[in-house]
Design a protein around this motif. Structure first.
Motif, PDB file in Angstrom:
ATOM      1  N   ARG A  49     -26.186 -29.198  -9.001  1.00 22.75           N
ATOM      2  CA  ARG A  49     -25.090 -30.172  -9.053  1.00 22.75           C
ATOM      3  C   ARG A  49     -25.452 -31.366  -8.204  1.00 22.75           C
ATOM      4  NH1 ARG A  49     -20.548 -32.243  -7.180  1.00 22.75           N
ATOM      5  NH2 ARG A  49     -18.531 -32.046  -8.151  1.00 22.75           N
ATOM      6  N   PHE A  51     -24.143 -34.536  -6.009  1.00 21.64           N
ATOM      7  CA  PHE A  51     -22.966 -34.956  -5.250  1.00 21.64           C
ATOM      8  C   PHE A  51     -23.026 -36.457  -5.003  1.00 21.64           C
ATOM      9  CE2 PHE A  51     -23.636 -30.525  -4.166  1.00 21.64           C
ATOM     10  CZ  PHE A  51     -22.368 -29.989  -4.329  1.00 21.64           C
ATOM     11  N   SER A  52     -21.905 -37.124  -5.215  1.00 26.26           N
ATOM     12  CA  SER A  52     -21.833 -38.559  -4.955  1.00 26.26           C
ATOM     13  C   SER A  52     -21.723 -38.793  -3.451  1.00 26.26           C
ATOM     14  CB  SER A  52     -20.618 -39.169  -5.670  1.00 26.26           C
ATOM     15  OG  SER A  52     -19.421 -38.736  -5.056  1.00 26.26           O
ATOM     16  N   HIS A  54     -19.338 -40.280  -1.925  1.00 28.79           N
ATOM     17  CA  HIS A  54     -17.968 -39.988  -1.501  1.00 28.79           C
ATOM     18  C   HIS A  54     -17.759 -38.483  -1.297  1.00 28.79           C
ATOM     19  CE1 HIS A  54     -16.904 -44.094  -1.837  1.00 28.79           C
ATOM     20  NE2 HIS A  54     -16.880 -44.152  -3.174  1.00 28.79           N
ATOM     21  N   GLU A  55     -18.368 -37.678  -2.143  1.00 32.12           N
ATOM     22  CA  GLU A  55     -18.247 -36.228  -1.994  1.00 32.12           C
ATOM     23  C   GLU A  55     -18.976 -35.738  -0.735  1.00 32.12           C
ATOM     24  OE1 GLU A  55     -17.845 -34.699  -6.592  1.00 32.12           O
ATOM     25  OE2 GLU A  55     -19.843 -35.204  -5.815  1.00 32.12           O
ATOM     26  N   GLY A  58     -16.827 -36.752   2.166  1.00 28.36           N
ATOM     27  CA  GLY A  58     -15.667 -35.858   2.228  1.00 28.36           C
ATOM     28  C   GLY A  58     -16.030 -34.486   2.786  1.00 28.36           C
ATOM     29  N   GLY A  59     -17.174 -33.967   2.394  1.00 31.13           N
ATOM     30  CA  GLY A  59     -17.621 -32.679   2.922  1.00 31.13           C
ATOM     31  C   GLY A  59     -17.914 -32.743   4.409  1.00 31.13           C
TER      32      GLY A  59
END
Length: 129
Positions: A49, A51-52, A54-55, A58-59
């Motif tokens: 996967r 991840f952007s 922003h992700e 956020g993480g």
């Protein structure tokens, strides 16, 4: 307690170091995944996967909130010191060091008044500098 004081200090320092390692791992994650990552770098990919940015941000914010708010840094350090003290107390209560002492009173401290400076007595040839 007096005989094992250096060992007890080492155990307490080790538990504190483990707690601080968790904070350093969080700092390293922020540095590697956000602060020091070039703007034109490929997106982060894990387990097939992508991840952007922003992700990822956020993480990192969620991980920081978990470490700082739920465990609170002060509580984490206090818990590590309390665990170290519990291990030290348990060992001190179960250990009987009667057979570990030297018979010669001059050799117990290396000839000097301070056991931490016992190496200096061997180097200088006596207990004085």
């Amino acid at each position: 307690m007096a005989y094992f004081r250096v060992n007890y200090a080492a155990v307490a320092a080790l538990t504190l170091a483990v707690a601080l390692a968790a904070l350093l791992a969080l700092l390293a994650a922020w540095c590697l995944l956000y602060a020091l990552r070039p703007a034109d770098a490929l997106p982060l990919a894990a387990c097939g996967r992508t991840f952007s940015d922003h992700e990822v941000l956020g993480g990192l914010v969620a991980a920081s909130a978990f470490v700082v708010l739920l465990t609170s840094v002060g509580s984490l350090i206090f818990s590590a010191l309390a665990f170290g003290a519990a291990v030290v107390c348990a060992h001190g209560a179960c250990r009987v060091p009667e057979d570990m002492f030297l018979d010669e009173p001059d050799q117990t401290n290396g000839g000097s008044g301070n056991p931490l400076l016992s190496f200096a007595a061997a180097v200088t040839g006596g207990g004085r500098f």
